[in-house]
Design a protein around this motif. Structure first.
Motif, PDB file in Angstrom:
ATOM      1  N   UNK A   1      46.127 -26.033  37.820  1.00 20.01           N
ATOM      2  CA  UNK A   1      44.909 -25.267  38.048  1.00 20.01           C
ATOM      3  C   UNK A   1      45.028 -23.902  37.381  1.00 20.01           C
ATOM      4  N   UNK A   2      43.959 -23.493  36.645  1.00 16.17           N
ATOM      5  CA  UNK A   2      43.986 -22.199  35.972  1.00 16.17           C
ATOM      6  C   UNK A   2      43.599 -21.095  36.944  1.00 16.17           C
ATOM      7  N   UNK A   3      44.451 -20.100  37.069  1.00 13.06           N
ATOM      8  CA  UNK A   3      44.152 -18.959  37.925  1.00 13.06           C
ATOM      9  C   UNK A   3      44.516 -17.689  37.184  1.00 13.06           C
ATOM     10  N   UNK A   4      43.757 -16.629  37.472  1.00 16.49           N
ATOM     11  CA  UNK A   4      44.065 -15.344  36.850  1.00 16.49           C
ATOM     12  C   UNK A   4      45.350 -14.761  37.439  1.00 16.49           C
ATOM     13  N   UNK A   5      46.001 -13.935  36.632  1.00 15.42           N
ATOM     14  CA  UNK A   5      47.228 -13.279  37.085  1.00 15.42           C
ATOM     15  C   UNK A   5      46.904 -12.329  38.236  1.00 15.42           C
ATOM     16  N   UNK A   6      47.795 -12.258  39.212  1.00 13.34           N
ATOM     17  CA  UNK A   6      47.557 -11.414  40.375  1.00 13.34           C
ATOM     18  C   UNK A   6      48.657 -10.380  40.558  1.00 13.34           C
ATOM     19  N   UNK A   7      48.337  -9.400  41.383  1.00 12.27           N
ATOM     20  CA  UNK A   7      49.301  -8.367  41.742  1.00 12.27           C
ATOM     21  C   UNK A   7      49.164  -8.097  43.231  1.00 12.27           C
ATOM     22  N   UNK A 151      27.923  -4.958  27.448  1.00  9.89           N
ATOM     23  CA  UNK A 151      27.133  -5.941  28.185  1.00  9.89           C
ATOM     24  C   UNK A 151      27.514  -7.374  27.843  1.00  9.89           C
ATOM     25  N   UNK A 152      28.004  -7.606  26.629  1.00  6.20           N
ATOM     26  CA  UNK A 152      28.340  -8.970  26.216  1.00  6.20           C
ATOM     27  C   UNK A 152      29.688  -9.429  26.762  1.00  6.20           C
ATOM     28  N   UNK A 153      30.539  -8.484  27.150  1.00 10.35           N
ATOM     29  CA  UNK A 153      31.925  -8.817  27.495  1.00 10.35           C
ATOM     30  C   UNK A 153      32.023  -9.786  28.665  1.00 10.35           C
ATOM     31  N   UNK A 154      31.369  -9.462  29.782  1.00  7.09           N
ATOM     32  CA  UNK A 154      31.510 -10.278  30.987  1.00  7.09           C
ATOM     33  C   UNK A 154      30.901 -11.668  30.820  1.00  7.09           C
ATOM     34  N   UNK A 155      29.689 -11.804  30.232  1.00  9.77           N
ATOM     35  CA  UNK A 155      29.178 -13.172  30.012  1.00  9.77           C
ATOM     36  C   UNK A 155      30.113 -14.028  29.161  1.00  9.77           C
ATOM     37  N   UNK A 156      30.702 -13.440  28.116  1.00  7.40           N
ATOM     38  CA  UNK A 156      31.616 -14.204  27.262  1.00  7.40           C
ATOM     39  C   UNK A 156      32.870 -14.586  28.036  1.00  7.40           C
ATOM     40  N   UNK A 161      36.630 -18.107  31.160  1.00  5.12           N
ATOM     41  CA  UNK A 161      37.267 -18.487  32.430  1.00  5.12           C
ATOM     42  C   UNK A 161      36.862 -19.901  32.851  1.00  5.12           C
ATOM     43  N   UNK A 162      35.576 -20.214  32.730  1.00  5.43           N
ATOM     44  CA  UNK A 162      35.081 -21.541  33.116  1.00  5.43           C
ATOM     45  C   UNK A 162      35.711 -22.651  32.266  1.00  5.43           C
ATOM     46  N   UNK A 163      36.029 -22.334  31.011  1.00  4.36           N
ATOM     47  CA  UNK A 163      36.637 -23.325  30.115  1.00  4.36           C
ATOM     48  C   UNK A 163      38.163 -23.341  30.233  1.00  4.36           C
ATOM     49  N   UNK A 164      38.694 -22.516  31.163  1.00  2.44           N
ATOM     50  CA  UNK A 164      40.143 -22.429  31.399  1.00  2.44           C
ATOM     51  C   UNK A 164      40.894 -21.964  30.154  1.00  2.44           C
ATOM     52  N   UNK A 165      40.257 -21.091  29.394  1.00  2.00           N
ATOM     53  CA  UNK A 165      40.898 -20.477  28.233  1.00  2.00           C
ATOM     54  C   UNK A 165      41.671 -19.248  28.720  1.00  2.00           C
ATOM     55  N   UNK A 455      34.022 -22.735  21.178  1.00  2.00           N
ATOM     56  CA  UNK A 455      34.581 -23.918  20.518  1.00  2.00           C
ATOM     57  C   UNK A 455      34.721 -23.681  19.013  1.00  2.00           C
ATOM     58  N   UNK A 456      33.829 -22.870  18.481  1.00  2.00           N
ATOM     59  CA  UNK A 456      33.816 -22.607  17.043  1.00  2.00           C
ATOM     60  C   UNK A 456      34.949 -21.671  16.627  1.00  2.00           C
ATOM     61  N   UNK A 457      35.233 -20.654  17.451  1.00  2.00           N
ATOM     62  CA  UNK A 457      36.221 -19.653  17.043  1.00  2.00           C
ATOM     63  C   UNK A 457      37.628 -19.932  17.561  1.00  2.00           C
ATOM     64  N   UNK A 458      37.749 -20.865  18.544  1.00  3.25           N
ATOM     65  CA  UNK A 458      39.061 -21.147  19.126  1.00  3.25           C
ATOM     66  C   UNK A 458      39.458 -22.600  18.925  1.00  3.25           C
ATOM     67  N   UNK A 459      40.684 -22.817  18.536  1.00  4.12           N
ATOM     68  CA  UNK A 459      41.223 -24.171  18.386  1.00  4.12           C
ATOM     69  C   UNK A 459      41.985 -24.540  19.662  1.00  4.12           C
ATOM     70  N   UNK A 460      41.721 -25.733  20.193  1.00  7.75           N
ATOM     71  CA  UNK A 460      42.397 -26.217  21.408  1.00  7.75           C
ATOM     72  C   UNK A 460      42.240 -25.253  22.581  1.00  7.75           C
ATOM     73  N   UNK A 461      41.093 -24.606  22.671  1.00 12.84           N
ATOM     74  CA  UNK A 461      40.828 -23.638  23.737  1.00 12.84           C
ATOM     75  C   UNK A 461      41.904 -22.550  23.795  1.00 12.84           C
ATOM     76  N   UNK A 462      42.498 -22.270  22.640  1.00 15.64           N
ATOM     77  CA  UNK A 462      43.465 -21.185  22.563  1.00 15.64           C
ATOM     78  C   UNK A 462      44.826 -21.501  23.148  1.00 15.64           C
TER      79      UNK A 462
END
Length: 586
Positions: A1-7, A151-156, A161-165, A455-462
């Motif tokens: 499961x993909x999870x963000x790093x925590x502290x 403004x574009x940062x969070x939507x991207x 995150x949803x694609x588990x990249x 999908x266009x700019x990243x190969x194998x979801x990075x």
């Protein structure tokens, strides 16, 4: 499961006299638009309260444009034996790299204070506004700019995150997507392959027009004026009506369209001058039609929208004034940071609808769009219409050629056209602007195309292969054997323990730290790295958390681990088991 790093964070708090979860949940859901699932899940009310605080903390982090997506975890709640009303809590919060600790401290303290306030305060319109004002003043205003995001940062990053990249923050709103050789850098909608020269040129609208014209692309007829007298001469020469705009402003600031005489030109010139840093003003022959934003990435059309001015939609029953009132009431029920643009009913809106023979008392037909501004702009908002599937191929072609001309991997090409389904050379359409760092993902239409862009700019979801070998000297032997097998397949594989790193040529790399976490992060930023094998010989990850996600394979070689706090001490069996579970994502 993909999870963000925590502290991990620890804080003290007092138990309230009464736990009014129904009222608190009403606040969180209705006022803050926070989804509440089953946050109780415990017989200890303090645990349920802290879980709600974690949801509130996430909302506040997102309000200051931080990509804080996971909820966080309650690790431990402890009651003071001597003072029963006093508790201490340990929580794991999503850790965004290069964000000051003070940011976390301010938001934690604010969340604790206001969770108690909401639990004891009735939800009224007046109290809702009080909370909004408090958040704006104490959090958003004070921490404004800490993320460096646009403004574009969070939507991207939401789509990432949803694609588990995997991603992490490098600072200043710049994020690395993916690892090693598969990684890319983004800042807002810009990428690491965008030309800095192209970005500079596109920020000057007159320079952009000249370059577009020289390249044989459709450009507007215009010239630069430094005075009202000069502007009048230009306007009379190129012919009325004209558009007046600053050479160096963005977001539609200072733009006036439909200027038809000397008097209007003088007013428009002074308006544009207020928004121009250089005080250079473009006088441009007006082209019939509407601006269309053509979003190009890697020489491909991602999407296209018709940029209509902010408009109210009729229902065939209500007056325009009532439609505006209803829409604005819905908007105001959202927190300020989640609100759309308010629909205006001011003098300017009345003048615009008057030209359509309407008034605020008019009843437009069902689905009819009634514009409330002359043009779309960032200041007033807009009503985009998706034209991706109907844009003429010749118009897409000139947009791609313009993006190439400026060396921009990602760009927003604005084409003014009466009908985007017709080729530019038939209806006199022009390229109005070439935009570096165009807004992306702000509208609902654009959000639907972020995934295809990634999908266009990243190969194998990075992702690159990451293997973990746990143990002592035997783990290193296994890692070197795995490295040899990968290198025989032509994969540049790097091996690292907490104090030794070996590159793809089987040579040691000198790195300035004895930390597997830090060494791994360094390799993840190295674009020569096509695969990584981590040799876990200490319990460091139990303190630091994992430095990466999407681990492909875990090999438990032996239990001969040493303490990262004291390299002379061995790690107990239960801590070894805890470490293995952590690495396996259990």
């Amino acid at each position: 499961m993909y999870m963000q790093h925590t502290r991990n964070f620890t804080f003290n708090l007092n138990s309230p006299k009464k736990f009014n979860f129904d009222l608190l949940d009403d606040w969180l859901v209705s006022a803050l638009k926070i989804e509440i699932k089953d946050q109780k899940g415990s017989n200890i009310p303090m645990e349920s309260l802290i879980k709600r605080e974690l949801l509130f903390i996430r909302s506040l982090m997102q309000a200051i444009l931080l990509p804080y997506f996971d909820t966080g975890t309650l690790l431990k709640v402890k009651q003071d034996k001597k003072i029963p009303l006093q508790w201490s809590a340990s929580v794991a919060l999503v850790y965004i790299e290069n964000i000051p600790d003070i940011c976390y401290e301010m938001i934690i303290n604010f969340a604790i204070k206001n969770i108690y306030w909401m639990m004891n305060t009735q939800l009224t319109d007046e109290n809702r506004e009080k909370l909004y004002e408090r958040i704006e003043k104490e959090i958003i205003h004070k921490l404004k700019g800490v993320s460096g995001s646009g403004k574009s940062t969070i939507p991207i990053l939401t789509a990432v995150y949803d694609k588990k990249i995997p991603f992490f923050h490098l600072g200043g709103g710049t994020y690395q997507l993916g690892y090693g050789s598969k990684s890319r850098l983004i800042n807002r909608s810009t990428s690491d392959l965008d030309s800095s020269i192209g970005a500079k040129l596109s920020n000057d609208k007159m320079m952009t027009s000249n370059i577009v014209r020289m390249a044989g692309l459709p450009a507007p007829v215009n010239a630069v004026a430094n005075s009202v007298k000069n502007a009048i001469i230009i306007a009379r020469k190129i012919g009325w009506p004209v558009v007046v705009k600053p050479v160096d402003a963005d977001r539609g600031e200072g733009v006036t369209v439909g200027v038809r005489n000397d008097k209007q030109l003088k007013i428009a010139f002074e308006k544009a001058k207020r928004f121009s840093r250089s005080k250079r003003i473009i006088i441009e022959r007006e082209v019939n039609g509407v601006a269309h934003r053509i979003f190009i990435a890697k020489d491909k059309l991602i999407y296209a929208v018709k940029r209509l001015p902010i408009s109210i939609e009729g229902d065939g029953v209500k007056e325009i004034s009532d439609l505006i009132k209803e829409e604005n009431e819905t908007i105001r029920n959202n927190p300020p940071w989640l609100r759309k643009k308010i629909f205006p009913d001011d003098k300017e809106a009345i003048e615009v609808i008057k030209k359509l023979n309407y008034s605020l008392a008019s009843i437009p037909k069902k689905k009819e769009l009634v514009p409330l501004r002359v043009i779309e702009s960032t200041a007033s908002g807009g009503t985009p219409q998706n034209v991706t599937d109907i844009i003429h191929p010749d118009n897409t072609d000139v947009a791609i050629r313009a993006a190439r001309l400026f060396g921009l991997e990602v760009s927003g090409i604005d084409i003014i056209s009466e009908d985007i389904t017709k080729p530019w050379h038939v209806n006199g359409a022009v390229i109005n602007e070439v935009n570096f760092a165009p807004a992306f993902g702000v509208s609902e239409i654009a959000k639907n195309y972020i995934s295809s862009y990634l999908d266009l700019i990243l190969d194998d979801d990075g992702n690159i292969p990451i293997i973990v070998a746990v143990g002592g000297s035997l783990a290193m032997e296994i890692a070197l054997k795995e490295q040899s097998e990968l290198m025989q397949k032509g994969i540049s594989c790097f091996v690292s323990s907490h104090n030794v790193t070996i590159n793809g040529l089987r040579k040691g790399m000198i790195l300035p730290f004895k930390s597997l976490y830090k060494r791994c992060r360094a390799l993840l930023m190295n674009r020569q790295v096509e695969a990584i094998i981590l040799v876990v010989q200490t319990d460091e990850f139990l303190y630091s958390g994992l430095p990466c996600s999407n681990i492909k394979k875990v090999i438990n070689a032996d239990d001969k681990l040493i303490s990262s706090k004291n390299l002379q001490n061995k790690v107990s069996q239960d801590r070894v088991e805890a470490l293995i579970k952590l690495i396996n994502g259990e």
